[in-house]
Design a protein around this motif. Structure first.
Motif, PDB file in Angstrom:
ATOM      1  N   LEU A 155      52.706  36.128  39.948  1.00 16.20           N
ATOM      2  CA  LEU A 155      51.820  36.547  41.031  1.00 16.20           C
ATOM      3  C   LEU A 155      52.229  37.906  41.592  1.00 16.20           C
ATOM      4  O   LEU A 155      51.372  38.742  41.921  1.00 16.20           O
ATOM      5  N   ARG A 156      53.532  38.132  41.692  1.00 15.38           N
ATOM      6  CA  ARG A 156      54.000  39.442  42.188  1.00 15.38           C
ATOM      7  C   ARG A 156      53.573  40.547  41.225  1.00 15.38           C
ATOM      8  O   ARG A 156      53.189  41.644  41.657  1.00 15.38           O
ATOM      9  N   TYR A 157      53.653  40.262  39.939  1.00 12.84           N
ATOM     10  CA  TYR A 157      53.231  41.264  38.956  1.00 12.84           C
ATOM     11  C   TYR A 157      51.729  41.534  39.091  1.00 12.84           C
ATOM     12  O   TYR A 157      51.293  42.692  39.128  1.00 12.84           O
ATOM     13  N   LEU A 158      50.954  40.447  39.174  1.00 11.95           N
ATOM     14  CA  LEU A 158      49.499  40.605  39.251  1.00 11.95           C
ATOM     15  C   LEU A 158      49.087  41.378  40.498  1.00 11.95           C
ATOM     16  O   LEU A 158      48.102  42.121  40.487  1.00 11.95           O
ATOM     17  N   LYS A 159      49.847  41.203  41.564  1.00 12.78           N
ATOM     18  CA  LYS A 159      49.498  41.893  42.818  1.00 12.78           C
ATOM     19  C   LYS A 159      49.615  43.397  42.670  1.00 12.78           C
ATOM     20  O   LYS A 159      49.007  44.159  43.430  1.00 12.78           O
ATOM     21  N   GLN A 160      50.409  43.840  41.671  1.00 15.14           N
ATOM     22  CA  GLN A 160      50.608  45.276  41.476  1.00 15.14           C
ATOM     23  C   GLN A 160      49.671  45.865  40.425  1.00 15.14           C
ATOM     24  O   GLN A 160      49.682  47.092  40.211  1.00 15.14           O
ATOM     25  N   VAL A 161      48.896  45.009  39.771  1.00  9.92           N
ATOM     26  CA  VAL A 161      48.018  45.505  38.702  1.00  9.92           C
ATOM     27  C   VAL A 161      46.861  46.290  39.308  1.00  9.92           C
ATOM     28  O   VAL A 161      46.114  45.747  40.142  1.00  9.92           O
ATOM     29  N   PRO A 162      46.688  47.549  38.929  1.00  6.36           N
ATOM     30  CA  PRO A 162      45.578  48.336  39.474  1.00  6.36           C
ATOM     31  C   PRO A 162      44.220  47.690  39.168  1.00  6.36           C
ATOM     32  O   PRO A 162      43.995  47.214  38.051  1.00  6.36           O
ATOM     33  N   GLY A 163      43.368  47.664  40.161  1.00  5.97           N
ATOM     34  CA  GLY A 163      42.023  47.125  39.977  1.00  5.97           C
ATOM     35  C   GLY A 163      41.862  45.672  40.361  1.00  5.97           C
ATOM     36  O   GLY A 163      40.737  45.197  40.555  1.00  5.97           O
ATOM     37  N   LEU A 164      42.976  44.947  40.481  1.00  2.44           N
ATOM     38  CA  LEU A 164      42.885  43.538  40.891  1.00  2.44           C
ATOM     39  C   LEU A 164      42.795  43.463  42.411  1.00  2.44           C
ATOM     40  O   LEU A 164      43.604  44.069  43.122  1.00  2.44           O
ATOM     41  N   LYS A 165      41.843  42.692  42.901  1.00  3.98           N
ATOM     42  CA  LYS A 165      41.714  42.494  44.344  1.00  3.98           C
ATOM     43  C   LYS A 165      42.793  41.563  44.873  1.00  3.98           C
ATOM     44  O   LYS A 165      43.250  41.694  46.012  1.00  3.98           O
ATOM     45  N   ALA A 166      43.177  40.586  44.055  1.00  2.00           N
ATOM     46  CA  ALA A 166      44.227  39.626  44.418  1.00  2.00           C
ATOM     47  C   ALA A 166      44.653  38.902  43.143  1.00  2.00           C
ATOM     48  O   ALA A 166      43.875  38.823  42.185  1.00  2.00           O
ATOM     49  N   PRO A 167      45.859  38.363  43.122  1.00  5.08           N
ATOM     50  CA  PRO A 167      46.284  37.631  41.915  1.00  5.08           C
ATOM     51  C   PRO A 167      45.421  36.402  41.619  1.00  5.08           C
ATOM     52  O   PRO A 167      45.102  36.120  40.475  1.00  5.08           O
ATOM     53  N   ILE A 168      45.047  35.650  42.690  1.00  8.35           N
ATOM     54  CA  ILE A 168      44.303  34.397  42.496  1.00  8.35           C
ATOM     55  C   ILE A 168      42.971  34.471  43.222  1.00  8.35           C
ATOM     56  O   ILE A 168      42.922  34.795  44.424  1.00  8.35           O
ATOM     57  N   ALA A 169      41.895  34.163  42.529  1.00  7.95           N
ATOM     58  CA  ALA A 169      40.567  34.087  43.139  1.00  7.95           C
ATOM     59  C   ALA A 169      40.426  32.761  43.889  1.00  7.95           C
ATOM     60  O   ALA A 169      40.769  31.707  43.352  1.00  7.95           O
ATOM     61  N   SER A 170      39.930  32.826  45.121  1.00  3.32           N
ATOM     62  CA  SER A 170      39.715  31.611  45.923  1.00  3.32           C
ATOM     63  C   SER A 170      38.231  31.290  45.977  1.00  3.32           C
ATOM     64  O   SER A 170      37.463  31.981  46.659  1.00  3.32           O
ATOM     65  N   GLY A 171      37.819  30.260  45.291  1.00  4.45           N
ATOM     66  CA  GLY A 171      36.427  29.841  45.314  1.00  4.45           C
ATOM     67  C   GLY A 171      36.113  29.100  46.596  1.00  4.45           C
ATOM     68  O   GLY A 171      36.962  28.409  47.154  1.00  4.45           O
TER      69      GLY A 171
END
Length: 415
Positions: A155-171
């Motif tokens: 999750l920490r890695y995903l949070k740094q990925v350019p273009g991602l709004k958030a690591p996990i999508a909340s439906g």
């Protein structure tokens, strides 16, 4: 000869105008996957099927008034079994068309009352965990985590990925997507027995066990790893388009994306239980087309009917005789996660009533104010129906679990 001709004309006239109305909970892509089943039934019987979409939450308010007026909005109605249990007097007994011997063991327990069958089990879905796009993981050199620490690192890695709004999508939407992922945390960190105890009202929401499990979820929320809740089909598209890294959703997601072969899924590391939900339906006593409705029930309760449904993806058969070849490849991947874990009932669906929307509302609060975890747990305790008690109904889902084991082992479903 003349009488025979008249009877034949009358029979053909009746059959040509035979029509039933089916109330379903699905819309959009989920409904689209049901339409081939309707078409197959119409082609086989000549009975026309009209479908209408109603949420169970709405039906819970509509049906009592309809029944009081000796009316019904449809001839076959998909609905909670907890509602049916209180309304067997308004339902048609289906013991003559729904055969327990055709089903996985226990699949009809929730619709059998005093030895009589008042509903039927259609197909089922599971809620296995976090979905990801294989192509996305391959692009970033990622692999599914095997420990909690690896999950947090992911999750920490995903949070740094350019273009991602958030690591996990909340439906979001009605509220159940948030409750589904919350249940996954409760089961993983509190154990499968915690889910059962919460359903049966045997443990307080403010207990150490519940709080310990919920703290894990609250920690991730505080870290900003979850997005703000967005209507679940809208955020599904956004996740698929690369705006989020992960999405917690049920197995029906495999029938809602453009390329199911690009789907991967993992459970929280250490998870030992999974929610397995069967769609149930019944024929109301005030249907004007009971004979035709029973024919539709018989079709949906057959291997023939359910084979058409599972072929669309995201569904698992509850009847025997559906071959492994009927399933899309991605659904067999879901099966791998079920081996060795307990199958469980959905928490908020099982408790139902006014507690269910209260649960959803409190989770929405938690999503934006995770520091108020204690307030949320206190409110859930206060809203919990004190009279509530439910008999353990593990049986139906264990049968489906064993079916998944058969898939993994390459055995045929035919028996």
């Amino acid at each position: 000869m003349k009488k025979l001709l008249v009877l034949t004309v009358i029979l053909l006239t009746v059959l040509s105008f035979a029509k039933i109305t089916v109330i379903v909970p699905w819309s959009g892509a989920e409904l689209d996957k049901f339409l081939p089943v309707i078409s197959a039934f119409e082609a086989k019987t000549g009975i026309e099927v009209e479908y209408k979409t109603y949420r169970a939450e709405d039906l819970a308010n509509i049906l009592p008034a309809q029944f009081a007026a000796r009316k019904a909005p449809g001839d076959v109605i998909f609905m909670w079994t907890s509602f049916l249990a209180k309304n067997t007097a308004n339902a048609v007994e289906l013991s003559d068309v729904v055969m327990p011997s055709n089903y996985l063991p226990g699949a009809l327990d929730n619709v059998t009352f005093d030895g009589k069958i008042y509903g039927f089990a259609y197909t089922a879905k599971v809620k296995p965990g976090f979905w990801y796009r294989k192509s996305f993981f391959e692009k970033h050199g990622l692999t599914p985590p095997k420990t909690w620490d690896e999950f947090v690192l992911l999750l920490r890695y995903l949070k740094q990925v350019p273009g991602l709004k958030a690591p996990i999508a909340s439906g979001d939407g009605v509220g159940w997507p948030l409750s589904d992922v919350t249940e996954h945390f409760l089961i993983t960190f509190g154990g499968p027995e915690l889910q059962k105890d919460l359903i049966e009202g045997n443990i307080s929401w403010q207990s150490y066990t519940v709080r310990k499990a919920m703290e894990k979820l609250a920690f991730l929320l505080e870290q900003g790893f979850f997005s703000e809740p967005v209507e679940w089909t809208t955020i599904l598209k956004q996740w698929w388009n690369g705006e989020y890294g992960l999405y917690f959703m049920g197995s029906w997601i495999t029938g809602m994306v453009d390329d199911p072969d690009d789907l991967g899924v993992f459970s929280l590391p250490g998870n030992q239980g999974m929610v397995f939900g069967i769609d149930y339906a019944f024929v109301p006593k005030f249907s004007k087309n009971i004979d035709e409705a029973k024919q539709f029930v018989a079709f949906l309760a057959s291997a023939e009917g359910q084979s058409v449904q599972v072929a669309q993806g995201g569904h698992i058969a509850t009847v025997l005789g559906v071959s492994e070849a009927s399933y899309p490849t991605v659904d067999r991947e879901v099966a791998k996660l079920l081996v060795g874990v307990q199958s469980l009932n959905d928490l908020d669906d099982s408790i139902g009533g006014l507690w269910q929307p209260a649960f959803w509302d409190q989770l929405k609060l938690l999503w934006v104010r995770p520091e108020r975890l204690d307030d949320v747990l206190m409110a859930l305790d206060e809203k919990m129906p004190k009279w509530f008690f439910i008999t353990a109904i593990e049986g139906p889902f264990m049968g489906a679990f064993y079916m998944f084991k058969d898939i993994k082992g390459g055995d045929s479903h035919d028996s």
